[in-house]
Each structure stands twice: as structure tokens, then as C-alpha cells.
Design an enzyme around this catalytic site. Structure first.
Site, PDB file in Angstrom:
ATOM      1  CG  LEU A   1      -1.959  -1.145   1.280  1.00 17.67           C
ATOM      2  CD1 LEU A   1      -2.736  -1.077   2.594  1.00 17.67           C
ATOM      3  CD2 LEU A   1      -2.912  -1.108   0.095  1.00 17.67           C
TER       4      LEU A   1
ATOM      5  CG  MET B   1      11.393   4.874  10.199  1.00 18.60           C
ATOM      6  SD  MET B   1      13.088   4.483  10.684  1.00 18.60           S
ATOM      7  CE  MET B   1      13.980   5.558   9.586  1.00 18.60           C
ATOM      8  N   GLY B   2       9.960   1.654   6.866  1.00 18.10           N
ATOM      9  CA  GLY B   2       9.311   0.386   6.573  1.00 18.10           C
ATOM     10  C   GLY B   2       8.267   0.525   5.490  1.00 18.10           C
TER      11      GLY B   2
ATOM     12  CG  ASP C   1       4.392  12.033  11.120  1.00 21.19           C
ATOM     13  OD1 ASP C   1       4.990  13.013  10.627  1.00 21.19           O
ATOM     14  OD2 ASP C   1       4.457  10.885  10.645  1.00 21.19           O
TER      15      ASP C   1
END
Length: 453
Positions: free
Chosen positions: A190, A195-196, A308
């Protein structure tokens, strides 16, 4: 029990009242004469050689870096000058030059004007010289001050899909730490970030679909860091609201953190390009952001701040009739990861990116989070949706974090004259930062936006 890692600055020369500044958690701090600096040097005749925002420290105990902000007279590390704007250049011209960061070690001395700080670094349990990746078993040399814990090698940190598939395989073996993702299969990616990545996953027996997010720490994840991050994240499990994407589960195994959340079928606002700058879509954009503000209001009432907000963290769910509903996702996830020290030193480095949706208050006071900061970021996201531009100018080559400190938002109608004046006034006021952020409550901002249509 070992002491936690800490970085301490001790004044060994100078006139500061406070002589020691200790940092035991992930933080950034500005050094200079401005009121928002910490440590703050006196604004008097003895410190005229010190710039208002002189340099920035990026601290992730036991690691620390320093970078000069294009100061007039430079920053000195062990009597070596590490930054200074060219003679005759203005502060703005100096800010347009990015100086590299320098790693600090125990015993270093940092001189700013006539003030000298000695750096003391106390390490927690450190890793041996050679560490083994908990995922692939590869051995590699440990970095400076590498801490003990579950270590992922550089190669594995670049393969989030492999990490996700390995977690799902381990879950099938009955691993208790992975009960929340047992029986799921990956369908497709998606999105991904520094970080990932996030994947759509489906339960093999029930057909239930979730968004599976894997986060790969850049430093070894010891027990203290794991507990700190998961405790912060799981607070958001209690948030239940139509305009908040539900967090189902979170955990850690094999050097990787995972989270499962509600899957929103409409993607995210940053992918909904049809909203950008299209006069006919302004009411729809405002409606979706007003819904996101309802979700923020629910969270803020429970003392949960997102920290964030950006268009990529506002998801859209499309119902059977095609109508979109906004849902705020990832409450505090990125910031909790950072504050737990798991993202490494990113605030001053090249991997930090541009702080496009960050108010200056969030740079000045890294650890403190207020609802007003979320509202500034949401208004900045709406600004981007309507104009295709972020509120601030980030000139090429200029230090982006210094731009946040010094550059106010450009009035939205200068970017997009088609935005109705009443709506523009609300957005511009929401992006005010001095002396405070324009709106303090989600409800006030939401009412103002809807009234401006």
C-alpha cells in the site's frame, strides 16, 4: 540494572548560569542566543559573535551529532572549525549553505563564541565489535556506540516485504508474540517510507482485510526501547471514532515491529490528486479535512496528540455509494518510534527529508507535543491539497530545519488565487506561528473552515 545511556554537555568555560545539560532520551536542541534555544547563550555584548540559531544537536543516546547553521563566526569541535558562512554573507545566505553533521564522542569539546561545552557520553550495554542479524544471520561490524539488542543488518532494513513475510511465517508456527497476525497473507503493498512499509493482508479463514505495517529499526532494539515504543503505540488502541483508523494490534518479533490497522479502501489524501488545485473540488477537500478534525478532537480530548499529520496520514474510505470518508491514521507512531531511539540519528542527516508539514514549535521543543501542533500540520496539509505546494519555501541547498525556524508560511492566495478569500483567511490564520499557533482547538478550526465555504 545498568544506567540508561546519556549525553551530557558540561560548561567548562563561559558565563551560563546552568552548567550542565543532560539528555537521556531522543531529542534535538538548538544552541544560540534566541529565546527558543536550549542551551541558550546570553544575548549580551559578550556573546555578539554567537548567532541567534547557531547550531543544532541531534541526540539519540549514546549517539550525538552537531551541525552548524551557517553561523557568522563558526562552531568549533576540538578547536576545528566545522561551519561558518562566508565573509560578507547575510544570515539568509549562510542558511542556504548546508554544513555536514559531525559525530560527537566522549570527551569532545564544543566551542560556541566564548562558551565551551565538554561532551560526556555514558553508554548503556553496548554491542560487541561484530553483531549478527536476527533475521538473516549475517554478521557485520558494529557501528560506533552500537547498543546491544536485536540487530537488523543493512540489507534486511531495505527489505520490508521480506520482513513482513517472515513475520507471517513465524505467526503460523504459533509464536505468542505474533498472535495478532496469525493466519494472514500479504496481498499487495500500500505504501512505504523511510522506516518500513504498509501492506494489505487478508485472513485466510475469515477473509478479513487489514493494513499490516512493518517498521525496521535503524539501531538495535533493546528491551527498553521496545517497551517504550509499544507502550506509546498501544495507547492509541483505545481510540474509537468514525474518523480515526482503528489500530487492531501491535507487536515485535525477529527485529521487526508490526502494526495492524483498519484497511481504508480509498487510499490516502496525498494520492487523491483530483483534489489538487481544482476549484470544483474545494468543498470536498474542506469536508474531508473537517472530518479529520473530528477525529483529532476525539483524540485530543483523551490527551493523545498525533505529532505527524500529513496528507499521507489521512486515509479515505469509500463506501458502496462511492462517498469518501476521512480517517486519521498512525497516531503518534512515527514520533514514538523516534522518541524510543529506534530511528537512529535522522533529524540532521540526509535521511530526515523536508519537514514540510511541521510547525516551528515542533522543531524548537522536540519532545513536547500539543494539539495546536496537529492543527498547524492539518492546515498545512489542506494548503498542499488545494495548491500542490507546501506552505513554506524550501530553497535548494538551504537547511530545511532552519527554514522552518525562520520562514513563515506563504499566504495561500499567492500560490492559488482561486481559493476563496474567506477560506484563505482561515488557512492563513491556522498557519500563524508567532506568538502562537492560530487555532488551539480542533473544533474551532473545523467550524471556521466550514463557515468559510
Amino acid at each position: 540494572m545498568p544506567h540508561p545511556a546519556a549525553v551530557t554537555l558540561t560548561v567548562v568555560q563561559g558565563q551560563l548560569e546552568k552548567t550542565e545539560f543532560a539528555f537521556e532520551e531522543r531529542t534535538t536542541c538548538l544552541i544560540g542566543r534566541a529565546r527558543d534555544c536550549h542551551p541558550r547563550l546570553p544575548d549580551d555584548e559578550h556573546h555578539r559573535t554567537v548567532s541567534r540559531h547557531h547550531c543544532l544537536l541531534d541526540i539519540n543516546p549514546p549517539d550525538a551529532c552537531v551541525r552548524d547553521f551557517g553561523s557568522r563566526n563558526g562552531t568549533y569541535l576540538n578547536d576545528q572549525k566545522i561551519g561558518q558562512r562566508e565573509e560578507g554573507h547575510t544570515p539568509e545566505q549562510g542558511a542556504a549553505t548546508t554544513f555536514r553533521e559531525h559525530r560527537l564522542t566522549d570527551g569532545d569539546e564544543l566551542r560556541i563564541g566564548s562558551t565551551v561545552f565538554r561532551v560526556t557520553i555514558r553508554g548503556e550495554q553496548l554491542a560487541p565489535a561484530v553483531v549478527r542479524c536476527v533475521s538473516c544471520g549475517r554478521e557485520e561490524s558494529a557501528e560506533l556506540n552500537a547498543r546491544a539488542g536485536d540487530h537488523l543488518c543493512a540489507a534486511c532494513r531495505t527489505e520490508p516485504q521480506a520482513a513482513a513475510e517472515l513475520l507471517l511465517d513465524l505467526a503460523r508456527t504459533g509464536d505468542r508474540e505474533l498472535r495478532g497476525i496469525s493466519g494472514y497473507t500479504l496481498l499487495r503493498e500500500l505504501g512505504r517510507g523511510g522506516m518500513g512499509a504498509v501492506y494489505l493482508a487478508r485472513h485466510e479463514a475469515t477473509g478479513h482485510e487489514v493494513a499490516l505495517k512493518v517498521m525496521l529499526p535503524r539501531v538495535a532494539a533493546n528491551q527498553v526501547a521496545r517497551t517504550r515504543f509499544l507502550r506509546e503505540v498501544l495507547v492509541t488502541q483505545e481510540l474509537r471514532h468514525p474518523h480515526i483508523a482503528t489500530l487492531h494490534d501491535a507487536g515485535f518479533a525477529n527485529g521487526t515491529f508490526y502494526l495492524t490497522t483498519e484497511f481504508c479502501t480509498g487510499g490516502s489524501l496525498d494520492r487523491l490528486h483530483t483534489l489538487r488545485g481544482d476549484r470544483g473540488q474545494i468543498p470536498e477537500a474542506v469536508r474531508l479535512y473537517a472530518q479529520a478534525l473530528e477525529g483529532l478532537e476525539h483524540a485530543h480530548a483523551r490527551s493523545v496528540v498525533h505529532r505527524d499529520i500529513s496528507p499521507s496520514n489521512i486515509l479515505l474510505h469509500r463506501d458502496a455509494g462511492g462517498r469518501l470518508t476521512a480517517k486519521v491514521s498512525d497516531f503518534g507512531i512515527a514520533k514514538a518510534f523516534d522518541l524510543a531511539g529506534l530511528s537512529g540519528l535522522t533529524r540532521t542527516g540526509a535521511t530526515a527529508g523536508k519537514p514540510s508539514f511541521v510547525p516551528r514549535q515542533q522543531v524548537v521543543d522536540f519532545r513536547r507535543a500539543t494539539p495546536a501542533m496537529d492543527l498547524w500540520s492539518l492546515a498545512a496539509s489542506l494548503y498542499w491539497t488545494l495548491t500542490g505546494h507546501v506552505p513554506r519555501d524550501f530553497p535548494a541547498g538551504q537547511d530545511p530545519w532552519l527554514a522552518v525556524l525562520r520562514a513563515p508560511a506563504v499566504p495561500i492566495r499567492e500560490r492559488a488565487p482561486h481559493v476563496p478569500r474567506a477560506l484563505a483567511e482561515v488557512i492563513d490564520h491556522a498557519l500563524t506561528e508567532e506568538p502562537r499557533i492560530g487555532f488551539e482547538t480542533s473544533a474551532d478550526l473545523r467550524r471556521a473552515l466550514l463557515a468559510a465555504l
